[in-house]
Structure formats: C-alpha cells, structure tokens
Design an enzyme around this catalytic site. Sequence first.
Site, mmCIF file in Angstrom:
data_model
loop_
_atom_site.group_PDB
_atom_site.id
_atom_site.type_symbol
_atom_site.label_atom_id
_atom_site.label_comp_id
_atom_site.label_asym_id
_atom_site.label_seq_id
_atom_site.Cartn_x
_atom_site.Cartn_y
_atom_site.Cartn_z
ATOM 1 N N MET A 1 -12.379 4.143 -0.130
ATOM 2 C CA MET A 1 -12.956 4.435 1.204
ATOM 3 C C MET A 1 -13.636 5.788 1.091
ATOM 4 O O MET A 1 -13.084 6.822 1.501
ATOM 5 C CB MET A 1 -11.834 4.458 2.254
ATOM 6 C CG MET A 1 -11.352 3.065 2.616
ATOM 7 S SD MET A 1 -9.724 3.087 3.362
ATOM 8 C CE MET A 1 -8.738 3.083 1.882
ATOM 9 N N ASP B 1 -5.048 3.422 -1.774
ATOM 10 C CA ASP B 1 -6.128 3.763 -0.845
ATOM 11 C C ASP B 1 -6.703 5.122 -1.195
ATOM 12 O O ASP B 1 -6.026 6.144 -1.073
ATOM 13 C CB ASP B 1 -5.581 3.789 0.589
ATOM 14 C CG ASP B 1 -5.221 2.396 1.070
ATOM 15 O OD1 ASP B 1 -6.111 1.530 1.038
ATOM 16 O OD2 ASP B 1 -4.060 2.173 1.457
ATOM 17 N N PHE C 1 -6.189 4.896 8.087
ATOM 18 C CA PHE C 1 -4.782 5.213 8.350
ATOM 19 C C PHE C 1 -3.910 3.969 8.218
ATOM 20 O O PHE C 1 -4.368 2.861 8.506
ATOM 21 C CB PHE C 1 -4.622 5.777 9.773
ATOM 22 C CG PHE C 1 -5.477 6.991 10.009
ATOM 23 C CD1 PHE C 1 -5.037 8.255 9.633
ATOM 24 C CD2 PHE C 1 -6.755 6.863 10.550
ATOM 25 C CE1 PHE C 1 -5.842 9.374 9.808
ATOM 26 C CE2 PHE C 1 -7.575 7.975 10.730
ATOM 27 C CZ PHE C 1 -7.110 9.235 10.362
ATOM 28 N N GLY D 1 1.464 -1.991 4.168
ATOM 29 C CA GLY D 1 1.961 -0.630 3.979
ATOM 30 C C GLY D 1 3.168 -0.363 4.852
ATOM 31 O O GLY D 1 4.325 -0.477 4.402
ATOM 32 N N SER D 2 2.913 -0.058 6.127
ATOM 33 C CA SER D 2 4.007 0.346 7.013
ATOM 34 C C SER D 2 5.065 -0.750 7.178
ATOM 35 O O SER D 2 6.248 -0.456 7.289
ATOM 36 C CB SER D 2 3.453 0.772 8.379
ATOM 37 O OG SER D 2 2.601 -0.217 8.879
ATOM 38 N N MET E 1 -10.974 -6.020 6.069
ATOM 39 C CA MET E 1 -10.162 -5.053 6.801
ATOM 40 C C MET E 1 -9.750 -5.682 8.141
ATOM 41 O O MET E 1 -10.582 -6.192 8.882
ATOM 42 C CB MET E 1 -10.958 -3.768 7.080
ATOM 43 C CG MET E 1 -11.302 -2.935 5.865
ATOM 44 S SD MET E 1 -9.895 -2.549 4.810
ATOM 45 C CE MET E 1 -8.848 -1.601 5.918
ATOM 46 N N HIS F 1 -1.399 -1.452 -4.188
ATOM 47 C CA HIS F 1 -2.647 -1.122 -3.490
ATOM 48 C C HIS F 1 -2.736 0.388 -3.287
ATOM 49 O O HIS F 1 -1.844 1.006 -2.729
ATOM 50 C CB HIS F 1 -2.658 -1.845 -2.141
ATOM 51 C CG HIS F 1 -3.931 -1.701 -1.373
ATOM 52 N ND1 HIS F 1 -5.034 -2.498 -1.588
ATOM 53 C CD2 HIS F 1 -4.281 -0.854 -0.376
ATOM 54 C CE1 HIS F 1 -5.998 -2.152 -0.759
ATOM 55 N NE2 HIS F 1 -5.574 -1.153 -0.007
ATOM 56 N N ASP G 1 -6.277 -6.573 4.643
ATOM 57 C CA ASP G 1 -5.666 -5.231 4.614
ATOM 58 C C ASP G 1 -5.636 -4.617 6.017
ATOM 59 O O ASP G 1 -6.684 -4.409 6.618
ATOM 60 C CB ASP G 1 -6.507 -4.353 3.666
ATOM 61 C CG ASP G 1 -5.957 -2.949 3.488
ATOM 62 O OD1 ASP G 1 -4.843 -2.663 3.966
ATOM 63 O OD2 ASP G 1 -6.667 -2.135 2.849
ATOM 64 N N SER H 1 0.856 -1.192 0.000
ATOM 65 C CA SER H 1 0.000 0.000 0.000
ATOM 66 C C SER H 1 0.886 1.234 0.000
ATOM 67 O O SER H 1 1.653 1.459 0.941
ATOM 68 C CB SER H 1 -0.889 0.011 1.241
ATOM 69 O OG SER H 1 -1.386 1.315 1.439
HETATM 70 C C1 DX5 Z 1 -6.108 1.522 5.800
HETATM 71 C C2 DX5 Z 1 -5.721 1.169 4.411
HETATM 72 C C3 DX5 Z 1 -4.578 0.249 4.299
HETATM 73 C C4 DX5 Z 1 -3.288 0.768 4.878
HETATM 74 C C5 DX5 Z 1 -2.510 -0.403 5.369
HETATM 75 O O1 DX5 Z 1 -7.281 2.255 5.749
HETATM 76 O O2 DX5 Z 1 -6.800 0.558 3.744
HETATM 77 O O3 DX5 Z 1 -4.374 -0.168 2.956
HETATM 78 O O4 DX5 Z 1 -2.506 1.487 3.967
HETATM 79 O O5 DX5 Z 1 -1.407 0.046 6.058
HETATM 80 P P1 DX5 Z 1 -0.655 -0.852 7.129
HETATM 81 O O6 DX5 Z 1 -0.139 -2.069 6.426
HETATM 82 O O7 DX5 Z 1 0.403 0.027 7.647
HETATM 83 O O8 DX5 Z 1 -1.673 -1.224 8.192
HETATM 84 ZN ZN ZN Z 2 -6.437 -0.348 1.760
#
Ligand code: DX5
Ligand code: ZN
Length: 213
Positions: A66, A33, A141, A195-196, A135, A31, A173, A6
Amino acid sequence: MLVAPSILSANFLKLEEEIKSICDAGADLIHIDIMDGHFVPNLTFGPVVLQNIDKICQKPLDIHLMVENVPFFVDLFAPLKPKYISVHIEETKHLHRVIQQIRNYGISPAVVLNPHTSQENLKYIIKDIDMVLLMSVNPGFGGQKFIPNVIEKIKRLKELILLENPQCLIEVDGGVSDKNILDLKNSGVDIVVAGSYIFSQKDYKQAILSLKQ
Ligand code: DX5
Ligand code: ZN
C-alpha cells in the site's frame, strides 16, 4: 480455502513468538501489509523487519504493497522471495510493466482493488496475473468493518476469471470473521486475509480453524 493471517494485528512487542505461533496454528501464508504514509495514512514495516520475519517464518509470505512509487518497493522486497506481491491498481501507473517486474523475480504477481474500484478494470490484465486481491475495507488499518458489497464484486470477478484465466485466485482482505466467512466461501474466494479476528483470540489454531470450516 486458505487463510493468511495479517500480522498487522500481532503484538509487536513479541513478534517472534507471534509469528511462530501463527505458523504452528495452521496459517497457509503470512500476510504482510506494507504502508508508506502516502498511499495510505499509516506506516508499517521496512525491509530490515521483514528480513528478520523471513528468518523465522516457515510459511510463504504474501506481501501487500500500500505504497506510492510501486516499482521501487517491488525491488526492495523481492529479494525476500515472497510467494505473492500485490500492487494496487489505483496507484500503479504502468501496471503491465510492474507485473512483468514481479514475474521476472520468480514471484507471483497480484493486483489489488480498493472497495470502490470495479473488477472491470482487470479485463486487459487478468491473463497476466496469478491472483486478485479485493479489499473489503479501505486500506490503511486493521480492525475495520467489512464492506458487504464486495460479495457481488467477487461473483462478477469470478465470471471474468472463468472466462479469461481460470487459474487466477481471489483473495479478500479486511474485516473477515466468522460472521462473513460463509458468504465469502460461497462466492468463490480462494484465500482470506484475517488480522484482528485471529489475533484478538487466545487460541490462534481454533480461530484459523473456525474460518476454514
Ligand atoms: C488493511 C490491511 C489488512 C488488515 C486486515 O489495510 O490490508 O490486511 O491487516 O485486518 P483486519 O482483518 O483486522 O480487517
Ligand atoms: Zn492487507
């Protein structure tokens, strides 16, 4: 299992470099967002940014909406021809119609469930979609903590999928890392978004590999 980084956790001051490195590092999908400040309390990318990302990205896009006013955003991003567009069941009033709208663009439709939403809500739509996105954090975030009860939901969803639409994929996710990847894999997940976990490491290739192995 496929890995979809992401880019929400990328360094936006060098986005081009980040996208190229993550593609070279073995990302299967990218990905994206899309947040509107209404459905979730955050704002991210608009179509101009995405058109530029699409120009330099060799991997298929996985767009996670979202947003409120879902049909409008489907029309806005569909010209990019992403592989998937995912819409939240909590926000999409006429879900079946929106799925057809996505399908008519030649894009694979996916439905997203927030952590509190049961997989049972998919019973009459699962045959019409190509993927379910679960989710494992509350959307809005990056960098949040993984909510562990998603593991049970994956197993229940898998039962429904095997019964009604065995081709349908499961994507997870939020809060995905080397700590929970084995549980996710064993529960039957096909694609993980991270993501992180990936962008906080120096070596993206190694980070992606550690999720795949
Ligand atoms: C959250 C997003 C995710 C987010 C995941 O609302 O949908 O895609 O970027 O980030 P991490 O892997 O850091 O939880
Ligand atoms: Zn996402």
